[in-house]
Design a protein around this motif. Sequence first.
Motif, short mmCIF file in Angstrom:
data_model
loop_
_atom_site.label_atom_id
_atom_site.label_comp_id
_atom_site.label_asym_id
_atom_site.label_seq_id
_atom_site.Cartn_x
_atom_site.Cartn_y
_atom_site.Cartn_z
N ARG A 194 0.84 -1.19 0.00
CA ARG A 194 0.00 0.00 0.00
C ARG A 194 0.88 1.25 0.00
O ARG A 194 1.75 1.40 0.86
N VAL A 195 0.63 2.13 -0.96
CA VAL A 195 1.40 3.37 -1.09
C VAL A 195 0.43 4.51 -1.41
O VAL A 195 -0.24 4.49 -2.45
N ASN A 196 0.34 5.47 -0.50
CA ASN A 196 -0.49 6.67 -0.71
C ASN A 196 -1.93 6.32 -1.11
O ASN A 196 -2.48 6.88 -2.07
N GLY A 197 -2.52 5.39 -0.39
CA GLY A 197 -3.92 5.06 -0.61
C GLY A 197 -4.19 4.15 -1.80
O GLY A 197 -5.35 3.92 -2.15
N LEU A 198 -3.13 3.64 -2.42
CA LEU A 198 -3.28 2.74 -3.57
C LEU A 198 -2.47 1.46 -3.33
O LEU A 198 -1.58 1.42 -2.46
N TRP A 199 -2.78 0.44 -4.12
CA TRP A 199 -1.91 -0.73 -4.16
C TRP A 199 -0.88 -0.52 -5.26
O TRP A 199 -1.22 -0.17 -6.39
N ALA A 216 -3.28 0.13 -8.42
CA ALA A 216 -4.71 -0.18 -8.43
C ALA A 216 -5.35 0.32 -7.15
O ALA A 216 -4.72 0.34 -6.09
N LYS A 217 -6.61 0.69 -7.27
CA LYS A 217 -7.35 1.14 -6.09
C LYS A 217 -7.74 -0.03 -5.18
O LYS A 217 -7.79 0.12 -3.96
N ILE A 218 -7.98 -1.18 -5.78
CA ILE A 218 -8.40 -2.36 -5.03
C ILE A 218 -7.64 -3.57 -5.53
O ILE A 218 -7.44 -3.74 -6.75
N LEU A 219 -7.22 -4.42 -4.61
CA LEU A 219 -6.58 -5.68 -4.95
C LEU A 219 -7.55 -6.81 -4.62
O LEU A 219 -8.04 -6.91 -3.49
N VAL A 355 -12.66 -8.57 3.45
CA VAL A 355 -12.11 -7.29 3.00
C VAL A 355 -11.21 -6.73 4.09
O VAL A 355 -11.63 -6.56 5.24
N ASP A 356 -9.96 -6.46 3.73
CA ASP A 356 -8.99 -5.89 4.66
C ASP A 356 -8.64 -4.48 4.21
O ASP A 356 -8.32 -4.24 3.04
N THR A 357 -8.72 -3.53 5.16
CA THR A 357 -8.35 -2.15 4.83
C THR A 357 -7.24 -1.63 5.73
O THR A 357 -6.68 -0.55 5.46
N GLN A 358 -6.90 -2.35 6.79
CA GLN A 358 -5.86 -1.94 7.72
C GLN A 358 -5.98 -0.45 8.06
O GLN A 358 -5.04 0.33 7.86
N GLY A 359 -7.14 -0.08 8.55
CA GLY A 359 -7.33 1.30 8.97
C GLY A 359 -7.51 2.27 7.84
O GLY A 359 -6.69 3.20 7.66
N ASN A 360 -8.50 2.06 7.03
CA ASN A 360 -8.86 2.96 5.92
C ASN A 360 -7.79 3.09 4.85
O ASN A 360 -7.68 4.11 4.18
N GLN A 361 -7.00 2.04 4.69
CA GLN A 361 -6.05 2.01 3.58
C GLN A 361 -6.69 1.33 2.38
O GLN A 361 -7.84 0.93 2.41
N ALA A 362 -5.92 1.20 1.30
CA ALA A 362 -6.44 0.59 0.07
C ALA A 362 -6.98 -0.81 0.38
O ALA A 362 -6.30 -1.62 1.00
N PRO A 363 -8.20 -1.12 -0.04
CA PRO A 363 -8.81 -2.40 0.32
C PRO A 363 -8.25 -3.58 -0.47
O PRO A 363 -7.85 -3.44 -1.63
#
Length: 520
Positions: A194-199, A216-219, A355-363
């Motif tokens: 995850r980098v700057n809200g993206l994968w 990508a926005k979502i993986l 679904v994993d977001t690790q605290g509002n990160q890229a899902p």
Amino acid sequence: MASKDETFRTPAAQGGPLDLLVVGGGINGTGIARDAAGRGASVLLVEQDDLASYTSSASTKLIHGGLRYLEYYEFRLVREALIERERLLRIAPHIIWPMRFVLPYTPQARPAWMLRLGLFLYDHLAPNMTLPKCKSLDFRTNSAGKPLNGTLARGFAYSDGWVQDSRLVVLNAMDAKAHGADIRTRTRLVQARRVNGLWEAVIENTRDGSQTTVQAKILVNAGGPWVSEVLRERAQVDSDKNVRLVKGSHIVVPRLFDGPQAYILQNPDKRIVFAIPYEQKFTLIGTTDVPWTQAPGRVEISPEEISYLCESVSRYFTKPVTPDDVVWSYAGVRPLYDDAAKNASAVTRDYVLDVDTQGNQAPMLSIFGGKITTYRKLAEHALEKLQSFLPVLSAPGWTADQVLPGGDLGEGGFDGAVSRLAAKAPFLDAQLCWRLVRNYGSRATEIVGDARSMADMGEQFGGGLTAREVEYLIAHEWAQTTEDILWRRSRMGLHVTDEDAGRLDTYLRGRQPVAAKSAS
């Protein structure tokens, strides 16, 4: 392939990252890619080998509700699967068709009242089912009893569906591509972070080793048996969900019985084994359920499994089956959701979407479990879970009634399509004409093209496989190797000689690679 470290962009994603990066080219990955692309999302799917290389081509090839799952109170799963059975019969009538199953009654396995109750529920759990209902059989007068030994006097018949499993995967990939998705086989995910809200992910061409960085926005982790590896090792994501690997193996023997019916056989250990007509000349027998703790990938049937399957059918049929009768076998590892069941046969076939977001990160969405019958509904559920992260996915679902490539058979259905192809290409023998429509549906005419004789179809590779068919598979279906063509696209592996396969291999090595064309 892009050069090392070049950032990838699809035309739909110019000026920004991809919407979805899907890892895994099995039935779940291609189903999700198809649905998402059809809703307007930009999608890249990567598969480390060929489409349907592993689990999705190693099934018992049934589109079914799962009669035995009722025994484990999996009513929701069975109902969903029965509804999906009807939908899949409509959207892919060339590669999916109804089949009648005969269930001999043996009092040592399950009592008759339990079978009757289960079959009644099977016929009534879902609305608007079109297949013939269950009925009782007297094997002394019904032809279905002819191949069975004389100790079996009665049984039941019910309906389910048969599918060319690896072709179902390919057709979903073709339709995903037709809606704008980029499908890359022989391409594996090396790592993702995850980098700057993206994968930000590194993918690698497994044939030449070149690497590309994609955003990508979502993986979507549809890694099947590798779902935990993708989750924990390649994406460095912690999860309390686990996959339980179970090996299922099948054998193929010369045809044991006449007629279009299949048999579902109860064993003393409460497991069931199917004996199913296969490729006109053979009978498919399976499956086993063996816990698997080794690495997933290429797996083979064990001598013990072969003996188990032979003994299972020999217990029922007049003609015994021995290991010497086996002409082919295959095995695959099923990635079931670990529900802590002690018995591998009792592990749920339902699916879990995490679904994993690790605290509002890229899902990241990971798929645990599932079965081929419910892949389309799984894809809808997966996109529902992702709608809050990607508004384009809120577009209405569309796959329930949209035929897959080749499924528009026209007037007269399958038989009508065969008749029209025979009229267009009278030089095709009846068996080849039937096979082309059974594999490719309305697109069989694209293979024949302007040919006016078998000579125009190009080099012959045995069993009716021609250069024109091979070129179609390369251009439209991502086929690259002899194995791709003989075992996952055309199913001709059982019908050609080793010499034929060698000539096909020589042919493929002598031509220039061609990228798959649009399936539109």
